[in-house]
Scaffold this motif. Structure first.
Motif, mmCIF file in Angstrom:
data_model
loop_
_atom_site.group_PDB
_atom_site.id
_atom_site.type_symbol
_atom_site.label_atom_id
_atom_site.label_comp_id
_atom_site.label_asym_id
_atom_site.label_seq_id
_atom_site.Cartn_x
_atom_site.Cartn_y
_atom_site.Cartn_z
ATOM 1 N N PHE A 1 0.854 -1.179 0.000
ATOM 2 C CA PHE A 1 0.000 0.000 0.000
ATOM 3 C C PHE A 1 0.891 1.228 0.000
ATOM 4 C CE2 PHE A 1 -2.506 -3.389 1.765
ATOM 5 C CZ PHE A 1 -3.776 -3.171 1.263
ATOM 6 N N VAL A 2 0.741 2.057 -1.019
ATOM 7 C CA VAL A 2 1.549 3.274 -1.108
ATOM 8 C C VAL A 2 0.619 4.478 -1.051
ATOM 9 C CG1 VAL A 2 3.291 4.530 -2.425
ATOM 10 C CG2 VAL A 2 3.175 2.040 -2.580
ATOM 11 N N TRP A 3 0.909 5.375 -0.133
ATOM 12 C CA TRP A 3 0.115 6.584 0.021
ATOM 13 C C TRP A 3 0.835 7.709 -0.688
ATOM 14 C CZ3 TRP A 3 -4.667 7.295 0.965
ATOM 15 C CH2 TRP A 3 -5.158 8.532 1.408
ATOM 16 N N TRP A 4 0.192 8.282 -1.719
ATOM 17 C CA TRP A 4 0.792 9.353 -2.508
ATOM 18 C C TRP A 4 0.164 10.686 -2.127
ATOM 19 C CZ3 TRP A 4 4.831 8.317 -5.775
ATOM 20 C CH2 TRP A 4 5.055 6.976 -6.087
ATOM 21 N N GLU A 5 1.018 11.703 -2.009
ATOM 22 C CA GLU A 5 0.515 13.036 -1.684
ATOM 23 C C GLU A 5 1.068 14.049 -2.669
ATOM 24 O OE1 GLU A 5 -0.125 12.807 3.156
ATOM 25 O OE2 GLU A 5 1.563 13.897 2.317
ATOM 26 N N CYS A 6 0.256 15.052 -2.981
ATOM 27 C CA CYS A 6 0.702 16.137 -3.846
ATOM 28 C C CYS A 6 1.580 17.087 -3.042
ATOM 29 C CB CYS A 6 -0.510 16.877 -4.403
ATOM 30 S SG CYS A 6 -0.053 18.240 -5.479
ATOM 31 N N PRO A 7 2.752 17.458 -3.568
ATOM 32 C CA PRO A 7 3.669 18.329 -2.829
ATOM 33 C C PRO A 7 3.263 19.801 -2.851
ATOM 34 C CG PRO A 7 4.600 17.808 -4.954
ATOM 35 C CD PRO A 7 3.303 17.021 -4.844
ATOM 36 N N ASP B 1 1.401 23.235 -2.101
ATOM 37 C CA ASP B 1 0.896 23.746 -0.824
ATOM 38 C C ASP B 1 -0.625 23.726 -0.699
ATOM 39 O OD1 ASP B 1 3.312 24.085 0.265
ATOM 40 O OD2 ASP B 1 3.466 26.231 -0.135
ATOM 41 N N ASN B 2 -1.313 24.254 -1.673
ATOM 42 C CA ASN B 2 -2.758 24.425 -1.532
ATOM 43 C C ASN B 2 -3.548 23.350 -2.252
ATOM 44 O OD1 ASN B 2 -2.634 26.788 0.073
ATOM 45 N ND2 ASN B 2 -2.049 27.919 -1.765
ATOM 46 N N CYS B 3 -2.919 22.214 -2.476
ATOM 47 C CA CYS B 3 -3.599 21.130 -3.168
ATOM 48 C C CYS B 3 -3.740 19.944 -2.227
ATOM 49 C CB CYS B 3 -2.810 20.719 -4.412
ATOM 50 S SG CYS B 3 -3.628 19.412 -5.346
ATOM 51 N N TRP B 4 -4.919 19.356 -2.227
ATOM 52 C CA TRP B 4 -5.198 18.221 -1.333
ATOM 53 C C TRP B 4 -5.189 16.906 -2.094
ATOM 54 C CZ3 TRP B 4 -5.219 19.045 3.774
ATOM 55 C CH2 TRP B 4 -5.382 20.359 4.207
ATOM 56 N N GLY B 5 -4.628 16.922 -3.307
ATOM 57 C CA GLY B 5 -4.619 15.703 -4.097
ATOM 58 C C GLY B 5 -3.829 14.603 -3.412
ATOM 59 N N GLN B 6 -4.433 13.443 -3.289
ATOM 60 C CA GLN B 6 -3.745 12.312 -2.679
ATOM 61 C C GLN B 6 -4.514 11.043 -3.009
ATOM 62 O OE1 GLN B 6 -3.694 13.111 1.504
ATOM 63 N NE2 GLN B 6 -5.859 12.724 1.762
ATOM 64 N N TRP B 7 -3.842 9.919 -2.952
ATOM 65 C CA TRP B 7 -4.554 8.655 -3.123
ATOM 66 C C TRP B 7 -3.722 7.521 -2.563
ATOM 67 C CZ3 TRP B 7 -2.109 10.357 -7.671
ATOM 68 C CH2 TRP B 7 -1.245 9.444 -8.267
ATOM 69 N N LEU B 8 -4.412 6.425 -2.325
ATOM 70 C CA LEU B 8 -3.779 5.221 -1.805
ATOM 71 C C LEU B 8 -3.697 4.206 -2.932
ATOM 72 C CD1 LEU B 8 -2.725 3.864 0.810
ATOM 73 C CD2 LEU B 8 -5.006 2.950 1.119
ATOM 74 N N GLU B 9 -2.483 3.772 -3.207
ATOM 75 C CA GLU B 9 -2.283 2.805 -4.264
ATOM 76 C C GLU B 9 -2.066 1.425 -3.658
ATOM 77 O OE1 GLU B 9 0.607 2.251 -8.149
ATOM 78 O OE2 GLU B 9 1.391 3.259 -6.400
ATOM 79 N N LYS B 10 -2.748 0.434 -4.204
ATOM 80 C CA LYS B 10 -2.602 -0.935 -3.713
ATOM 81 C C LYS B 10 -2.101 -1.793 -4.854
ATOM 82 C CE LYS B 10 -5.376 -4.853 -2.107
ATOM 83 N NZ LYS B 10 -6.737 -5.362 -1.946
ATOM 84 N N LYS B 11 -1.025 -2.506 -4.615
ATOM 85 C CA LYS B 11 -0.531 -3.399 -5.664
ATOM 86 C C LYS B 11 0.048 -4.653 -5.048
ATOM 87 C CE LYS B 11 3.641 -0.528 -5.903
ATOM 88 N NZ LYS B 11 4.410 0.371 -6.778
ATOM 89 N N ALA B 12 0.068 -5.699 -5.822
ATOM 90 C CA ALA B 12 0.618 -6.965 -5.345
ATOM 91 C C ALA B 12 2.129 -6.830 -5.240
ATOM 92 C CB ALA B 12 0.250 -8.082 -6.293
ATOM 93 N N SER B 13 2.675 -7.198 -4.089
ATOM 94 C CA SER B 13 4.105 -7.051 -3.893
ATOM 95 C C SER B 13 4.859 -8.164 -4.611
ATOM 96 C CB SER B 13 4.450 -7.056 -2.406
ATOM 97 O OG SER B 13 4.071 -8.268 -1.814
ATOM 98 N N VAL B 14 4.272 -9.339 -4.660
ATOM 99 C CA VAL B 14 4.912 -10.471 -5.342
ATOM 100 C C VAL B 14 3.853 -11.175 -6.182
ATOM 101 C CG1 VAL B 14 6.107 -12.662 -5.064
ATOM 102 C CG2 VAL B 14 6.548 -10.785 -3.455
ATOM 103 N N MET B 15 4.165 -11.394 -7.432
ATOM 104 C CA MET B 15 3.247 -12.145 -8.275
ATOM 105 C C MET B 15 3.549 -13.626 -8.088
ATOM 106 S SD MET B 15 1.387 -9.877 -9.673
ATOM 107 C CE MET B 15 0.567 -10.726 -11.013
#
Ligand SMILES: [Zn+2]
Length: 67
Positions: free
Chosen positions: A42-48, A50-64
């Protein structure tokens, strides 16, 4: 016709996520947090920006794993 417009939006949005661009302003997102749980990363991404609230949580399989 409605469905087609929605599909275009989804594709554009997915491209933004794949490139790790902010869905709000288009800035390159920064990785804020990462955790590894039961085969998924699970990777949490945030916009750098200042006045932007863009963010999301990315979920990916660590090992196939192939059975
Ligand atoms: Zn942003």
């Amino acid at each position: 016709m409605e469905d087609e417009r929605i599909n275009i939006f989804v594709i554009k949005h997915k491209q933004a996520l794949d490139n790790h661009l902010c869905p709000e302003c288009g800035m390159i997102m920064q990785e804020a947090q990462r955790s590894d749980e039961s085969g998924f990363v699970f990777v949490w991404w945030e916009c750098p920006r200042d006045n932007c609230w863009g963010q999301w949580l990315e979920k990916k399989a660590s090992v196939m794993s192939v059975a």
